[in-house]
Design a protein around this motif. Structure first.
Motif, short mmCIF file in Angstrom:
data_model
loop_
_atom_site.label_atom_id
_atom_site.label_comp_id
_atom_site.label_asym_id
_atom_site.label_seq_id
_atom_site.Cartn_x
_atom_site.Cartn_y
_atom_site.Cartn_z
N ASP A 3 -55.36 -7.96 -40.94
CA ASP A 3 -56.15 -7.55 -41.83
C ASP A 3 -56.62 -6.26 -41.75
O ASP A 3 -56.87 -6.01 -40.65
N ILE A 4 -56.58 -5.66 -42.93
CA ILE A 4 -56.96 -4.16 -42.82
C ILE A 4 -58.06 -4.05 -43.66
O ILE A 4 -58.65 -4.55 -44.60
N GLU A 5 -58.93 -3.23 -43.25
CA GLU A 5 -60.32 -2.86 -43.60
C GLU A 5 -60.39 -1.54 -44.01
O GLU A 5 -59.80 -0.55 -43.35
N TYR A 6 -60.88 -1.06 -45.07
CA TYR A 6 -60.87 0.21 -45.74
C TYR A 6 -62.41 0.66 -45.40
O TYR A 6 -63.41 0.40 -45.69
N PRO A 63 -62.46 7.77 -44.92
CA PRO A 63 -61.34 7.81 -45.79
C PRO A 63 -60.15 7.18 -45.26
O PRO A 63 -59.21 7.43 -45.82
N LEU A 64 -60.26 6.33 -44.18
CA LEU A 64 -58.95 5.76 -43.85
C LEU A 64 -58.95 4.06 -43.73
O LEU A 64 -60.26 3.62 -43.94
N CYS A 65 -57.85 3.55 -43.59
CA CYS A 65 -57.69 2.13 -43.12
C CYS A 65 -57.87 1.72 -41.97
O CYS A 65 -57.11 2.57 -41.06
N ASP A 79 -60.32 -1.42 -32.40
CA ASP A 79 -60.16 -0.94 -33.68
C ASP A 79 -59.26 0.24 -33.61
O ASP A 79 -59.32 1.13 -32.68
N PHE A 80 -58.39 0.29 -34.45
CA PHE A 80 -57.31 1.38 -34.59
C PHE A 80 -57.10 1.85 -36.34
O PHE A 80 -57.36 0.86 -37.11
N VAL A 81 -56.77 2.94 -36.39
CA VAL A 81 -56.54 3.28 -37.86
C VAL A 81 -54.96 3.15 -37.95
O VAL A 81 -54.36 3.25 -37.24
N VAL A 82 -54.91 2.34 -39.18
CA VAL A 82 -53.33 1.94 -39.58
C VAL A 82 -52.58 2.96 -39.51
O VAL A 82 -52.55 3.98 -40.24
N ALA A 83 -51.62 2.95 -38.59
CA ALA A 83 -50.65 3.65 -38.18
C ALA A 83 -49.59 3.16 -37.10
O ALA A 83 -50.24 2.24 -36.37
#
Length: 211
Positions: A150-153, A156-158, A190-194
């Motif tokens: 599940d991605i949270e926005y 300015p990043l997902c 938590d991590f930035v989607v990458a």
């Protein structure tokens, strides 16, 4: 020698003389003695000399203590022949017995007794402690090839959270047991989607590690 009259002389006619070295290999020994009295009467006597070994065999152990064997994935190892690694110093020849025998499969630390018996029944024993060394990493189930998160926005990043991969592993170790199971980064991080590397480590109590 005795005689109703005077013994004139006694002498040895055959065989080793006093102070000659005697060995088991060359024996038994035959000796012959003669005696003559004052009237010139002669008699002879035959004597056999047999050496008897009364010393127990001497065992020199050449293996290190303890003897360390690598265990297989079933925590088993095969007992070696210790007689090939020990020397015996005995004058009458020996027979060697080992318990448990070479080729026996063992599943843990074991004491091996070696018994050495010579031809005259003299016995020596020695014991060797065998320690099994666990060299096999733990086993675990494969991780999923792909996972949906599940991605949270968050401007300015997902963002997403690292899943709990440990629940997929089901680690087992049949020899020394599981010491720890770790995941880096830990679950719910938590991590930035990458692209994100996640490392999983399973270690047993012998220090073997599966990643």
């Amino acid at each position: 020698a005795t005689d109703n009259h005077t013994i004139d002389s006694i002498w040895q006619t055959e065989g080793p003389v006093p102070n000659d070295p005697l060995t088991l290999v060359s024996g038994p020994y035959y000796t012959k003695w003669a005696a003559v009295d004052s009237s010139g009467n002669i008699t002879t006597c035959v004597q056999w000399i047999e050496l008897i070994d009364v010393d127990a065999p001497v065992i020199t152990c050449l293996w290190p203590a303890p003897i360390e064997l690598n265990a297989d994935q079933n925590c088993a190892a095969i007992v070696p022949s210790l007689s090939s690694q020990q020397t015996y110093d005995d004058c009458s020849g020996v027979t060697v017995e080992q318990d448990p025998e070479s080729g026996t499969v063992i599943y843990g630390d074991t004491v091996i007794t070696t018994t050495v018996t010579d031809a005259f029944g003299n016995v020596s024993t020695t014991t060797d402690w065998v320690h099994l060394k666990d060299i096999t990493p733990p086993q675990h189930d494969a991780l999923p090839d792909t996972m949906e998160l599940d991605i949270e926005y968050w401007m300015p990043l997902c963002h997403a959270h690292i899943p709990d991969l440990l629940s997929f592993l089901n680690p087992v170790d049949g020899c020394s047991g599981i010491d720890h199971v770790d995941q880096t980064p830990p679950p719910n991080t938590d991590f930035v989607v990458a692209p994100q590397w996640v490392f999983v480590e399973v270690a047993d109590n012998a220090g073997n590690i599966a990643r």
